[in-house]
Design an enzyme around this catalytic site. Structure first.
Site, short mmCIF file in Angstrom:
data_model
loop_
_atom_site.label_atom_id
_atom_site.label_comp_id
_atom_site.label_asym_id
_atom_site.label_seq_id
_atom_site.Cartn_x
_atom_site.Cartn_y
_atom_site.Cartn_z
N ASP A 503 11.83 -28.76 -26.15
CA ASP A 503 11.95 -29.47 -24.88
C ASP A 503 11.79 -30.97 -25.18
O ASP A 503 11.21 -31.34 -26.20
CB ASP A 503 10.87 -28.97 -23.93
CG ASP A 503 10.80 -29.78 -22.65
OD1 ASP A 503 11.86 -30.00 -22.04
OD2 ASP A 503 9.69 -30.20 -22.29
N ASP A 703 6.30 -27.36 -22.80
CA ASP A 703 4.99 -27.60 -22.18
C ASP A 703 4.96 -27.36 -20.68
O ASP A 703 3.89 -27.38 -20.08
CB ASP A 703 4.53 -29.03 -22.45
CG ASP A 703 5.29 -30.05 -21.61
OD1 ASP A 703 6.52 -29.87 -21.41
OD2 ASP A 703 4.66 -31.00 -21.13
N ASP A 707 9.78 -24.45 -18.88
CA ASP A 707 10.01 -23.96 -20.24
C ASP A 707 9.58 -22.51 -20.43
O ASP A 707 9.90 -21.89 -21.44
CB ASP A 707 9.25 -24.83 -21.26
CG ASP A 707 9.69 -26.28 -21.23
OD1 ASP A 707 10.91 -26.51 -21.15
OD2 ASP A 707 8.83 -27.17 -21.26
#
Length: 815
Positions: A503, A703, A707
């Protein structure tokens, strides 16, 4: 009569315990001063006040079997169940096949049972009392780690048995060896009787646990090392006993050329002593695998300074702290619980959760973690998480759970162990038959000793220890380095990963915008441009606005007085600051205010291409300058991605941000092969699934809540410890501080652990592959070499110690 320690659950003898407390007319005994202090601080937490009758466990097929704890039925081997449920199931189960694998109580039932005991090698074995594992015979250990500094009771017991066995085995071996060389320390007719007297306490007391576990393995059908020891030692001792008590009934083929009937007491006695030595060394070494948990438990202070209504601190036990308490943390002290700073400034050493030595500045509003070390300042904090809810407690539990988990590679050892013991028994029988048929005189003696040697040297303890020991040590090492492994499967998966999906926000970047540039125009001072913009943005909740306000504070500036504020969605904001009309927004917003942003447009374009957001500032209708805000890369992102790329990983970025910003961040980070932008949470998960379908072994790092689906879909999910609880719960590995450098450490740890496991397995297979044929006597026709049971016992013990020592080497970072 022993009683149970109400804190840790260990059995304690009140007559010998030095730690006792009286409470409500009852006397309680404790295993250590630590448990005594915990009880003294909060007795109600450890005394059961409910009057509910104890749970009874029974067999659905044989309701007359009633036990006070879960287990298996002694008649059919079926798992016992709570009495009420068993009665409900009894009727429909009549006539069913009862040969099931042992199953354990549900989580709700476990809560009723209190402390759960489990096997270090077989974590699926769980019960509410100490005992031995029905699969491998090992002593069960408490599932939940405690801070009690007590020695493993099995180690204490086996050490006593070892001492006794050595005291008797040394003279036993001297007597037997003296007879072999013709010295005869004891006259010939008396020698068997003296050896019997010396061997009996060794076999019947010191070696009793081996026979108990061996018989249990026969009852359950789960053969293990104790099965082989029981047969080997039992055969040597049983034959020798018969030869001593009834020597006249033995035929000539059993006798030496001089007509004497040999006995093999030293084989039985010395083998028991050697096996006990191996067990003691193994238990001592295995205790070192708990160093990581004990070190974590020791980080929490035993007392806290609670601030009362009068403002004065009072010392209380940490266990007595409740959410909402105000606590004083003095310089140099450990922070007792997770909380928020109410007053004071200091720097805190958070190495225990970050792995980083640099202290972290704390001020009002900052969060602090229990177990971290306060610096030179004094802090007043509000307790926000206590007991098992603190980060340290969660870390301890995660490490303990991971150490008991099973890596898929362990299935190899399990499959081998399933047929290994029956195969060894068959080889032992075949060895006996061949030597008795064609061996030299005395045929029976050679046949018996070689068959016993096969049983002893083939004990599969090294094979059983190979994987669990490495997992225990590896996950403990990870905890010290800020890498929290949820289970062994995640560690093995990370070793195989070839594709890393990351990410952007909060993973590659810090996760919150920061002011990166202020450029003035038309002669305005740079500080004035920032001050005017921040003054207007104080009334905006936009993340970019908050970054501008924080940027002014970081430069020690103060915003002006705002008397009017107006927001124009999609354009910007405006307001009156100390008599000046200030506009902050995009070029269209400034155009509506009569200002021209074109003089700084080239600079604005350069900032945008670098991934920053740009806002123009106008004062009283004239361009004053621009402000650039960006979510900067983490300090370790570039170096970490370079290291991961060098390790052979293909790195792909997935983000919900715009394509331009994503590509700009990827260019800054380097080593990113693909960029996918503008994604929704399900899009990320779909890409991970697509990569997996193409044959890639995918690790996903993120995080946020967005996600979580991708983390769950990957071969192994890696959550940043600074992220959301949903992300952390969806991942198999958590990087405590949210540092990508910790991901590099995690990858190296996975490689080292799996390499260590393969080394252990290879040694175990090689040892048995070489040892069994030699013990069977294949070298005798070539060079006359035979392996006595004593040598076999020593080699078997050495193999276990070698595996354990190799695993401990991993904990020292030497693999």
């Amino acid at each position: 009569m022993k009683t149970r320690d109400p804190v840790c659950g260990m059995m304690v003898d009140p007559a010998t315990s030095r730690f006792k407390r009286e409470h409500n007319g009852h006397s309680y005994s404790f295993c250590s001063a630590h448990c005594e202090k915990k009880f003294e601080a909060n007795p109600a937490a450890f005394i059961k006040t409910d009057s509910a009758p104890p749970m009874v466990w029974t067999c659905p097929m044989h309701p007359e079997i009633r036990e006070a704890h879960p287990g298996t039925c002694p008649k059919c081997g079926m798992t016992l169940e709570p009495a009420k449920e068993a009665q409900e199931k009894a009727a429909p189960m009549q006539g069913m096949n009862c040969h099931h694998e042992p199953q354990q109580p549900s989580s709700a039932e476990q809560d009723k049972l209190g402390m759960i005991w489990t096997c270090p090698m077989h974590p699926q074995i769980r019960q509410d009392h100490p005992g031995n594992c029905p699969l491998c015979g090992m002593a069960l250990e408490p599932e939940e780690p405690t801070g009690a500094e007590t020695e493993n009771p099995e180690l204490h017991d086996f050490r006593r048995r070892l001492i006794v066995s050595v005291l008797f085995a040394v003279p036993l071996m001297l007597i037997a060896m003296s007879g072999d060389v013709g010295l005869h320390l004891v006259p010939g007719p008396w020698s068997p009787w003296v050896q019997l007297a010396l061997t009996t306490p060794i076999v019947c007391w010191a070696g009793l646990p081996f026979f108990q576990r061996g018989l249990a393995s026969l009852r359950t059908g789960h053969f293990n090392m104790f099965t082989l020891i029981m047969f080997g030692v039992g055969a040597a001792f049983g034959y020798s006993l018969a030869a001593t008590l009834a020597s006249g009934v033995f035929p000539t083929s059993f006798r030496m050329p001089d007509g004497a009937l040999p006995v093999y007491y030293e084989a039985a006695g010395v083998v028991v002593a050697l096996v006990l030595l191996g067990q003691v060394l193994e238990l001592r070494a295995r205790a070192a695998t708990g160093d990581a948990i004990r070190a974590l438990l020791d980080l929490t202070p035993k007392q806290a300074h609670r601030i009362g209504e009068n403002g004065q601190p009072t010392d209380i036990a940490v266990d007595a702290v409740v959410v909402g308490d105000r606590l004083r943390v003095l310089p140099g002290e450990s922070i007792p619980v997770d909380g928020r700073v109410l007053d004071g400034t200091s720097s805190v050493d958070e190495a225990m959760i970050t792995g980083e030595p640099a202290p972290v500045a704390k001020k009002i509003g900052s969060t602090v973690t229990g177990g971290t070390i306060n610096g030179n300042g004094s802090l007043e904090i509000e307790a926000q998480a206590v007991g098992s809810d603190t980060m340290l407690a969660r870390i301890v539990k995660m490490v303990a759970t991971a150490q008991r988990s099973r890596a898929p590679i362990q299935a190899v050892a399990d499959r081998v162990a399933g047929w290994f013991v029956p195969l060894v028994l068959a080889i032992s029988v075949l060895t006996f038959i061949v030597w008795y048929a064609v061996g030299p005189a005395p045929r029976f003696g050679h046949a018996l000793l070689n068959a016993i040697s096969v049983l002893i040297i083939a004990c599969p303890c090294a094979l059983g220890l190979a994987t669990p020991m490495s997992i225990m040590v590896g996950t403990g090492r990870g905890a010290r380095e800020g890498v929290l492994v949820r289970n062994a499967e995640a560690l093995q998966a990370l070793d195989r990963v070839d594709t890393l999906v990351v990410d952007k926000t909060g993973t590659l970047t810090e996760g919150h915008p920061k002011l990166i540039a202020v450029e003035a125009a038309n002669g305005w001072p740079e500080n004035d441009v920032l001050c005017y913009a921040a003054s207007v943005e104080t009334h905006s909740q936009h993340p970019l606005a908050q970054a501008i306000v924080q940027g002014l504070k970081d430069r020690h500036g103060e915003p002006g007085v705002l008397t009017h504020f107006e927001s124009q969605p999609g354009l910007g904001v405006s307001g009156s600051v100390e008599g000046h009309v200030v506009v902050v927004g995009n070029a269209e917003c400034l155009k509506q205010a009569g200002a021209d942003a074109s003089p700084v447009e080239a600079s604005a374009t350069a900032h945008r291409e670098a991934g920053a957001g740009v806002m123009f500032v106008a004062v009283d209708g004239r361009l004053a300058g621009l402000i650039a805000v960006a979510d900067p890369l983490r300090a370790d992102t570039r170096a970490s991605l370079a290291a991961l790329h060098a390790d052979g990983l293909r790195i792909i970025m997935l983000t919900g941000d715009s394509d331009a910003t994503a590509k700009a961040v990827a260019a800054q980070a380097g080593n990113i092969a693909e960029v996918h932008a503008g994604l929704k949470p399900q899009d990320k998960a779909d890409i991970v699934k697509h990569l997996t379908a193409q044959g890639a072994h995918v690790a996903m790092t993120g995080d946020g809540v967005n996600d979580a689906p991708a983390l769950a879909a990957a071969s192994v999910g890696i959550a940043m410890g600074t992220g959301t609880d949903v992300a952390i719960e969806s991942a198999g590995i958590t990087l405590a501080h949210g540092s990508l450098e910790a991901l590099v450490r995690a990858r190296r740890l996975a490689h080292a652990t799996m390499r260590n496991i393969r080394q252990n397995l290879a040694f175990s297979f090689l040892f048995n592959g070489i040892g069994i044929p030699i013990a069977a006597g294949v070298l005798y026709p070539i060079c006359g070499l035979l392996l006595s049971p004593v040598i076999g016992g020593a080699a078997m013990a050495l193999s276990s110690v070698t595996v354990v020592t190799n695993a401990l080497r991993l904990g020292r970072g030497k693999d």
